[in-house]
Design a protein around this motif. Structure first.
Motif, PDB file in Angstrom:
ATOM      1  N   UNK A  64      16.305  41.487   4.917  1.00 51.37           N
ATOM      2  CA  UNK A  64      17.679  41.563   5.392  1.00 51.37           C
ATOM      3  C   UNK A  64      18.368  40.212   5.379  1.00 51.37           C
ATOM      4  N   UNK A  65      19.681  40.248   5.608  1.00 53.37           N
ATOM      5  CA  UNK A  65      20.477  39.018   5.534  1.00 53.37           C
ATOM      6  C   UNK A  65      20.051  37.966   6.534  1.00 53.37           C
ATOM      7  N   UNK A  66      19.679  38.366   7.730  1.00 56.33           N
ATOM      8  CA  UNK A  66      19.318  37.394   8.771  1.00 56.33           C
ATOM      9  C   UNK A  66      18.069  36.598   8.395  1.00 56.33           C
ATOM     10  N   UNK A  67      17.037  37.277   7.900  1.00 54.02           N
ATOM     11  CA  UNK A  67      15.777  36.605   7.560  1.00 54.02           C
ATOM     12  C   UNK A  67      15.725  36.199   6.097  1.00 54.02           C
ATOM     13  N   UNK A  68      16.416  36.940   5.224  1.00 53.74           N
ATOM     14  CA  UNK A  68      16.404  36.636   3.792  1.00 53.74           C
ATOM     15  C   UNK A  68      15.050  36.939   3.167  1.00 53.74           C
ATOM     16  N   UNK A  69      14.678  36.139   2.184  1.00 58.81           N
ATOM     17  CA  UNK A  69      13.398  36.303   1.488  1.00 58.81           C
ATOM     18  C   UNK A  69      12.323  35.540   2.247  1.00 58.81           C
ATOM     19  N   UNK A  70      11.232  36.214   2.574  1.00 55.06           N
ATOM     20  CA  UNK A  70      10.125  35.586   3.282  1.00 55.06           C
ATOM     21  C   UNK A  70       8.836  35.806   2.495  1.00 55.06           C
ATOM     22  N   UNK A  71       7.890  34.910   2.666  1.00 60.44           N
ATOM     23  CA  UNK A  71       6.574  35.049   2.042  1.00 60.44           C
ATOM     24  C   UNK A  71       5.667  35.783   3.018  1.00 60.44           C
ATOM     25  N   UNK A  72       5.035  36.850   2.518  1.00 62.56           N
ATOM     26  CA  UNK A  72       4.181  37.682   3.356  1.00 62.56           C
ATOM     27  C   UNK A  72       2.839  37.856   2.661  1.00 62.56           C
ATOM     28  N   UNK A  73       1.766  37.417   3.295  1.00 62.19           N
ATOM     29  CA  UNK A  73       0.432  37.597   2.745  1.00 62.19           C
ATOM     30  C   UNK A  73      -0.050  39.015   2.998  1.00 62.19           C
ATOM     31  N   UNK A  74      -0.423  39.720   1.942  1.00 62.91           N
ATOM     32  CA  UNK A  74      -0.933  41.080   2.069  1.00 62.91           C
ATOM     33  C   UNK A  74      -2.288  41.196   1.391  1.00 62.91           C
ATOM     34  N   UNK A  75      -3.201  41.862   2.043  1.00 65.89           N
ATOM     35  CA  UNK A  75      -4.498  42.198   1.466  1.00 65.89           C
ATOM     36  C   UNK A  75      -4.638  43.703   1.503  1.00 65.89           C
ATOM     37  N   UNK A  76      -4.834  44.313   0.345  1.00 65.35           N
ATOM     38  CA  UNK A  76      -4.965  45.760   0.238  1.00 65.35           C
ATOM     39  C   UNK A  76      -6.420  46.119   0.058  1.00 65.35           C
ATOM     40  N   UNK A  77      -6.867  47.099   0.795  1.00 61.12           N
ATOM     41  CA  UNK A  77      -8.246  47.554   0.695  1.00 61.12           C
ATOM     42  C   UNK A  77      -8.258  49.052   0.486  1.00 61.12           C
ATOM     43  N   UNK A  78      -9.094  49.510  -0.434  1.00 62.47           N
ATOM     44  CA  UNK A  78      -9.232  50.936  -0.656  1.00 62.47           C
ATOM     45  C   UNK A  78     -10.041  51.523   0.490  1.00 62.47           C
ATOM     46  N   UNK A  79      -9.599  52.667   0.956  1.00 63.61           N
ATOM     47  CA  UNK A  79     -10.263  53.302   2.078  1.00 63.61           C
ATOM     48  C   UNK A  79     -10.171  54.811   1.933  1.00 63.61           C
ATOM     49  N   UNK A  80     -11.047  55.510   2.585  1.00 58.41           N
ATOM     50  CA  UNK A  80     -10.960  56.968   2.581  1.00 58.41           C
ATOM     51  C   UNK A  80     -10.284  57.463   3.848  1.00 58.41           C
ATOM     52  N   UNK A  81      -9.900  56.524   4.712  1.00 59.33           N
ATOM     53  CA  UNK A  81      -9.210  56.894   5.944  1.00 59.33           C
ATOM     54  C   UNK A  81      -7.771  57.284   5.642  1.00 59.33           C
ATOM     55  N   UNK A  82      -7.119  57.890   6.613  1.00 55.07           N
ATOM     56  CA  UNK A  82      -5.705  58.223   6.472  1.00 55.07           C
ATOM     57  C   UNK A  82      -4.878  57.071   7.016  1.00 55.07           C
ATOM     58  N   UNK A  83      -3.796  56.783   6.327  1.00 55.45           N
ATOM     59  CA  UNK A  83      -2.942  55.663   6.685  1.00 55.45           C
ATOM     60  C   UNK A  83      -1.644  56.204   7.275  1.00 55.45           C
ATOM     61  N   UNK A  84      -1.296  55.838   8.519  1.00 54.75           N
ATOM     62  CA  UNK A  84      -0.016  56.288   9.068  1.00 54.75           C
ATOM     63  C   UNK A  84       1.136  55.589   8.363  1.00 54.75           C
ATOM     64  N   UNK A  85       2.123  56.343   7.942  1.00 50.04           N
ATOM     65  CA  UNK A  85       3.281  55.757   7.268  1.00 50.04           C
ATOM     66  C   UNK A  85       4.468  55.728   8.221  1.00 50.04           C
ATOM     67  N   UNK A  86       4.884  56.871   8.732  1.00 51.11           N
ATOM     68  CA  UNK A  86       5.938  56.911   9.743  1.00 51.11           C
ATOM     69  C   UNK A  86       5.654  58.067  10.685  1.00 51.11           C
ATOM     70  N   UNK A  87       5.849  57.860  11.950  1.00 51.03           N
ATOM     71  CA  UNK A  87       5.685  58.924  12.928  1.00 51.03           C
ATOM     72  C   UNK A  87       4.389  59.683  12.765  1.00 51.03           C
ATOM     73  N   UNK A  88       4.484  60.967  12.458  1.00 50.87           N
ATOM     74  CA  UNK A  88       3.310  61.822  12.315  1.00 50.87           C
ATOM     75  C   UNK A  88       2.832  61.944  10.873  1.00 50.87           C
ATOM     76  N   UNK A  89       3.475  61.261   9.936  1.00 50.64           N
ATOM     77  CA  UNK A  89       3.107  61.364   8.528  1.00 50.64           C
ATOM     78  C   UNK A  89       1.899  60.491   8.239  1.00 50.64           C
ATOM     79  N   UNK A  90       0.910  61.040   7.557  1.00 52.08           N
ATOM     80  CA  UNK A  90      -0.243  60.259   7.129  1.00 52.08           C
ATOM     81  C   UNK A  90      -0.492  60.515   5.649  1.00 52.08           C
ATOM     82  N   UNK A  91      -1.033  59.523   4.977  1.00 55.71           N
ATOM     83  CA  UNK A  91      -1.312  59.631   3.552  1.00 55.71           C
ATOM     84  C   UNK A  91      -2.750  59.211   3.321  1.00 55.71           C
ATOM     85  N   UNK A  92      -3.490  59.999   2.562  1.00 50.13           N
ATOM     86  CA  UNK A  92      -4.848  59.620   2.209  1.00 50.13           C
ATOM     87  C   UNK A  92      -4.784  58.466   1.230  1.00 50.13           C
TER      88      UNK A  92
END
Length: 116
Positions: A64-92
């Motif tokens: 957004x305009x207030x923060x602009x572009x920021x550097x964010x470190x992300x590490x992705x790991x494969x899992x068989x668990x369900x990942x919450x996306x929003x509210x009650x929605x989950x994705x395998x």
């Protein structure tokens, strides 16, 4: 998440990148995969490699305009668990699509943390 060799299609971009975008990419286009003629996206990492995005790196994310572009470190790991996306929605997250869902969940968590 998709790899774009030239995000606006004008030939001026010398750096290819992985893009985190809400637009569905055109899988037959060679460049400007979202077809908007601009370099508009939520996050990016510069990378000539297009076989698979890095699973642990620093993304440039627009917060957004207030923060602009920021550097964010992300590490992705494969899992068989369900990942919450929003509210009650989950994705395998057992597939590449699941890893993308994990990125979406991380993005949402980061956005919530930045604007909380």
């Amino acid at each position: 998440i998709y790899h774009d060799a030239d995000c606006d299609g004008a030939g001026n971009n010398t750096v290819a990148m992985w893009v985190f975008d809400s637009s569905k990419p055109n899988t037959t286009a060679l460049y400007d995969l979202d077809g908007d003629g601009r370099c508009t996206y939520h996050a990016r990492i510069e990378s000539a490699g297009r076989k698979m995005f890095p699973t642990s790196t620093t993304w440039r994310m627009y917060c957004g305009e207030a923060a602009g572009w920021v550097s964010v470190g992300l590490t992705l790991k494969e899992t068989s668990d369900k990942v919450p996306v929003t509210g009650n929605t989950v994705v395998s997250s057992t597939t590449r699509g699941g890893i993308a869902a994990s990125v979406a969940a991380l993005s949402l968590a980061i956005t919530r943390a930045l604007f909380a």
